[in-house]
Design an enzyme around this catalytic site. Structure first.
Site, PDB file in Angstrom:
ATOM      1  N   LYS A  80     -15.377  16.198  12.452  1.00  0.00           N
ATOM      2  CA  LYS A  80     -15.877  15.851  13.448  1.00  0.00           C
ATOM      3  C   LYS A  80     -16.752  17.142  14.274  1.00  0.00           C
ATOM      4  O   LYS A  80     -15.657  18.374  15.055  1.00  0.00           O
ATOM      5  CB  LYS A  80     -15.623  15.051  14.599  1.00  0.00           C
ATOM      6  CG  LYS A  80     -16.445  14.612  15.518  1.00  0.00           C
ATOM      7  CD  LYS A  80     -16.111  13.831  16.404  1.00  0.00           C
ATOM      8  CE  LYS A  80     -16.995  12.156  16.940  1.00  0.00           C
ATOM      9  NZ  LYS A  80     -16.869  11.265  17.597  1.00  0.00           N
ATOM     10  N   TRP A 112     -20.425  14.040  12.750  1.00  0.00           N
ATOM     11  CA  TRP A 112     -19.817  14.006  11.812  1.00  0.00           C
ATOM     12  C   TRP A 112     -20.072  14.829  10.176  1.00  0.00           C
ATOM     13  O   TRP A 112     -21.148  14.467  10.454  1.00  0.00           O
ATOM     14  CB  TRP A 112     -19.874  12.372  11.543  1.00  0.00           C
ATOM     15  CG  TRP A 112     -18.664  11.428  12.017  1.00  0.00           C
ATOM     16  CD1 TRP A 112     -19.686  10.835  13.013  1.00  0.00           C
ATOM     17  CD2 TRP A 112     -17.488  11.591  13.085  1.00  0.00           C
ATOM     18  NE1 TRP A 112     -18.633   9.713  14.177  1.00  0.00           N
ATOM     19  CE2 TRP A 112     -17.837  10.689  14.241  1.00  0.00           C
ATOM     20  CE3 TRP A 112     -16.848  12.313  12.132  1.00  0.00           C
ATOM     21  CZ2 TRP A 112     -16.704  10.212  14.446  1.00  0.00           C
ATOM     22  CZ3 TRP A 112     -15.049  12.103  12.989  1.00  0.00           C
ATOM     23  CH2 TRP A 112     -15.375  11.585  13.809  1.00  0.00           C
ATOM     24  N   GLU A 139      -5.023  -4.800  -0.139  1.00  0.00           N
ATOM     25  CA  GLU A 139      -5.972  -5.620   0.897  1.00  0.00           C
ATOM     26  C   GLU A 139      -6.624  -6.649   0.062  1.00  0.00           C
ATOM     27  O   GLU A 139      -6.758  -7.598   1.180  1.00  0.00           O
ATOM     28  CB  GLU A 139      -5.512  -5.404   2.344  1.00  0.00           C
ATOM     29  CG  GLU A 139      -4.613  -4.135   2.969  1.00  0.00           C
ATOM     30  CD  GLU A 139      -4.422  -2.937   3.161  1.00  0.00           C
ATOM     31  OE1 GLU A 139      -4.883  -2.281   1.829  1.00  0.00           O
ATOM     32  OE2 GLU A 139      -4.083  -2.147   3.886  1.00  0.00           O
ATOM     33  N   THR A 163       0.798  -1.321   0.268  1.00  0.00           N
ATOM     34  CA  THR A 163      -0.002   0.028   0.136  1.00  0.00           C
ATOM     35  C   THR A 163       0.585   1.662  -0.210  1.00  0.00           C
ATOM     36  O   THR A 163       2.356   1.605   0.017  1.00  0.00           O
ATOM     37  CB  THR A 163      -0.698   0.171   1.310  1.00  0.00           C
ATOM     38  OG1 THR A 163      -0.358   0.174   2.424  1.00  0.00           O
ATOM     39  CG2 THR A 163      -2.000  -0.771   1.369  1.00  0.00           C
TER      40      THR A 163
HETATM   41  P1  AMP Z   1      -6.067   1.599  -2.655  1.00  0.00           P
HETATM   42  O1  AMP Z   1      -5.489   0.084  -1.642  1.00  0.00           O
HETATM   43  O2  AMP Z   1      -4.895   2.507  -3.073  1.00  0.00           O
HETATM   44  O3  AMP Z   1      -6.527   0.892  -3.378  1.00  0.00           O
HETATM   45  O4  AMP Z   1      -6.692   2.215  -1.731  1.00  0.00           O
HETATM   46  C1  AMP Z   1      -7.985   1.590  -1.187  1.00  0.00           C
HETATM   47  C2  AMP Z   1      -9.238   3.055  -0.503  1.00  0.00           C
HETATM   48  O5  AMP Z   1      -9.150   3.921  -1.543  1.00  0.00           O
HETATM   49  C3  AMP Z   1     -10.231   2.497   0.167  1.00  0.00           C
HETATM   50  O6  AMP Z   1      -9.698   2.176   1.443  1.00  0.00           O
HETATM   51  C4  AMP Z   1     -11.252   3.669   0.590  1.00  0.00           C
HETATM   52  O7  AMP Z   1     -10.580   4.339   0.837  1.00  0.00           O
HETATM   53  C5  AMP Z   1     -10.636   4.549  -1.089  1.00  0.00           C
HETATM   54  N1  AMP Z   1     -11.652   3.907  -1.958  1.00  0.00           N
HETATM   55  C6  AMP Z   1     -11.376   2.911  -3.606  1.00  0.00           C
HETATM   56  N2  AMP Z   1     -12.669   3.056  -3.862  1.00  0.00           N
HETATM   57  C7  AMP Z   1     -13.451   3.721  -3.538  1.00  0.00           C
HETATM   58  C8  AMP Z   1     -14.389   4.221  -3.702  1.00  0.00           C
HETATM   59  N3  AMP Z   1     -15.512   3.522  -4.593  1.00  0.00           N
HETATM   60  N4  AMP Z   1     -15.625   4.641  -3.573  1.00  0.00           N
HETATM   61  C9  AMP Z   1     -14.522   5.976  -2.381  1.00  0.00           C
HETATM   62  N5  AMP Z   1     -13.407   5.807  -1.862  1.00  0.00           N
HETATM   63  C10 AMP Z   1     -12.785   4.468  -2.400  1.00  0.00           C
END
Ligand code: AMP
Length: 544
Positions: free
Chosen positions: A441, A446, A331, A186
């Site tokens: 917040k 929220w 993940e 990540t």
């Molecule tokens: P990554 O591991 O870099 O793919 O990032 C994952 C994160 O991207 C997730 O935990 C979300 O916070 C964000 N994310 C992925 N898909 C969406 C979506 N459709 N809408 C909003 N946030 C998203």
């Protein structure tokens, strides 16, 4: 227990490409190469070259469990590495070239990569890295002899040269399906990057999961373009899902600007493309500016970050392109919810249709639940928000060699804590409302930064916007908006406020609106709230 009487045949990544070569030998992979020209070949060609690669890896001494890094764009050579490396029982470790140097060092050393396969224009990155990564024995530059660059890397060799004299068939080993196949870290907005180690089984099941009808519209007629990089969670599984059903693949290489994407979509007849909202907003802006249209693209899939409702509307109403949404994480392989909007969409009219598309249906195979701050269940009523947790066969059960990160990320009963805030509604509809760290917040209540941004983005002059929490003496936190305007358009804070009136609750109205030329983005193209908070650390709200 009475056991089923079924063959215990493993689910293996290489069998996907073998299947494509046999069942869809004519389906194409077209790539914009880093060298420039478009390269086209079939799955049958790819399978033969992957066999050559497998032999070449063996000659480099790469075998069982070895980690092989790729620092590369979406091209056919990267595709061959996905299959060749996993196929011999080694681990294809995709690395994001946009990460900071110290993150790259950390990742290569933590994964203990044996070799790095690197694209031509990213060689300088590896030149800087090499001294600090003692475990790396080979650097393979993904090009032909003619294009080999001058380099300070002593161990550099040429991809096409190592494949040259190798046989076109390979005796692929019958691995245990739980063998590690691929790896991705990540981007890590806090602390060190964390590694997800996918197995053959999880990778194949994820590909089958996204192929369920009604999720990604994929079949033999489809031409799929993952703009989402192959270094970012395996391009959302497309390099595995497309060959299973014979869809052709279009790989855009290093050029992801609106004009380059448009050109490739038109020349290759792309029907479905996948990418983060920034990409689709960029292409939209380019189309509007150039007056061009898209003749074959029917659908875009957006994911990786929240997409504004105005983007769904603009694509559909101006270009006749349907935008689907997916949710997932590194993940989770990544896709857990995607592109099916349930019965609400059947009856929705007007803007309600786009509101439905902010939700996505959970995929078969994944379980989702919401909990509050005390770990108590939150009802799936479409209103109550909670931290999203998930589990399933393509969700990690731990981070690679990182006990501290693992213990923070899992609940006692074995669910993965996503760090996202969401609602769940009837028909397993998920809607992401924030990251736990990005929620605002105010007076104990929220405010969803995503909802706020979504409404601002529907203002015609706004190109991009981010809402962050700012300290406030009375309310603890209040929202501040940071806005980028479209070129040649003007709007002031009062225009934005008037636009928001009636669209959001009164107490959500931002206490300050600042205009900037651009927003910082993370290595995966998402707005970096961390950097924004840093940039505005000393800013004082006019209401404070
Ligand atoms: P990554 O591991 O870099 O793919 O990032 C994952 C994160 O991207 C997730 O935990 C979300 O916070 C964000 N994310 C992925 N898909 C969406 C979506 N459709 N809408 C909003 N946030 C998203």
């Amino acid at each position: 227990m009475l056991s089923g009487r079924m063959m215990d045949r493993p689910l293996l990544v290489i069998d996907i490409l073998r299947h494509a070569a046999e069942a869809f030998p004519a389906s194409r992979i077209a790539s914009r190469t880093v060298e420039g020209p478009i390269h086209r070949y079939t799955y049958a060609d790819a399978f033969r070259r992957t066999a050559k690669l497998a032999h070449a890896l063996g000659q480099l001494g790469i075998g069982d469990g070895d980690r092989v890094a790729t620092i590369a764009w979406n091209t056919y050579r990267h595709f061959e590495l996905y299959y060749g490396v996993s196929g011999i029982g080694a681990v294809c470790h995709t690395i994001n070239p946009r990460l900071f140097a110290d993150q790259l060092d950390y990742i290569v050393n933590h994964a203990d990569d044996r070799a790095i396969f690197v694209d031509l224009n990213l060689v300088p990155l590896v030149e800087q890295l090499a001294d600090r990564c003692a475990g790396v024995r080979h650097v393979v530059i993904m090009t032909d002899r003619e294009h080999m660059p001058r380099t300070s890397l002593e161990q550099a060799i040429c991809y096409e040269e190592i494949l040259e004299d190798m046989p076109e068939t390979f005796d692929w080993p019958c691995l245990d399906e739980n063998t590690a196949a691929a790896m991705c870290y990540t981007s890590g907005t806090t602390g060190n990057p964390k590694g997800s180690l996918y197995s053959h089984r999880s990778t194949v099941l994820h590909a089958l999961g996204v192929l369920a009808p009604g999720i990604f519209p994929l079949n033999r007629e489809a031409v799929v373009m993952p703009v989402v990089p192959m270094f970012h969670v395996q391009a959302w599984g497309q390099p595995y899902a497309a060959p299973i059903c014979g869809a052709s693949l279009v790989l855009p290489g290093a050029r992801l600007d609106g004009e380059s994407l448009h050109q490739l979509m038109e020349s290759e007849g792309v029907t479905l493309a996948l990418g983060v909202p920034t990409i689709w907003l960029g292409l939209l802006a380019w189309l509007r500016q150039s007056g061009k249209g898209l003749s074959t693209v029917a659908r875009l899939l957006t994911g990786g970050a929240a997409a504004p409702l105005s983007m769904f509307r603009a694509w559909e109403e101006e270009y006749g392109v349907e935008v689907l949404q997916g949710w997932g994480m590194t993940e989770t392989s990544p896709v857990c919810a995607c592109g099916a909007y349930g019965s609400a969409l059947d009856v929705a009219e007007g803007d309600e249709r786009y509101v439905c598309k902010l939700r996505q249906q959970r995929l078969f195979g994944v379980e989702l639940r919401l909990v509050d701050d005390d770990g108590q269940p939150v009802p799936a009523d479409g209103i109550a928000q909670g931290e999203l947790q998930c589990r399933g066969p393509w969700v990690i059960d731990s981070y690679y060699n990182d006990d501290a990160a693992t213990s923070a990320a899992f609940t006692d009963d074995g669910w993965f804590r996503t760090g996202d805030v969401a609602t769940l509604a009837a028909e397993s509809m998920l809607q992401i409302t924030d990251r736990t760290k990005d929620m605002i917040k105010s007076g104990g209540e929220w405010i969803s930064s995503i909802d706020l941004e979504n409404e601002v983005m529907s203002h015609p002059a706004v190109a991009e916007a981010a809402a962050i929490a700012m300290p406030h003496p009375r309310w603890q936190e209040r929202p501040m908006l940071i806005v980028v305007l479209n070129p040649d358009q003007t709007a002031g804070s009062d225009d934005i406020r008037r636009h928001l009136e009636g669209r959001i609750a009164k107490w959500w109205m931002p206490d300050d609106i600042v205009f900037v030329d651009d927003l910082p983005h993370t290595a995966t193209g998402k707005v970096s709230k961390l950097q924004l908070r840093e940039r505005f650390r000393d800013h004082v709200l006019p209401t404070a």
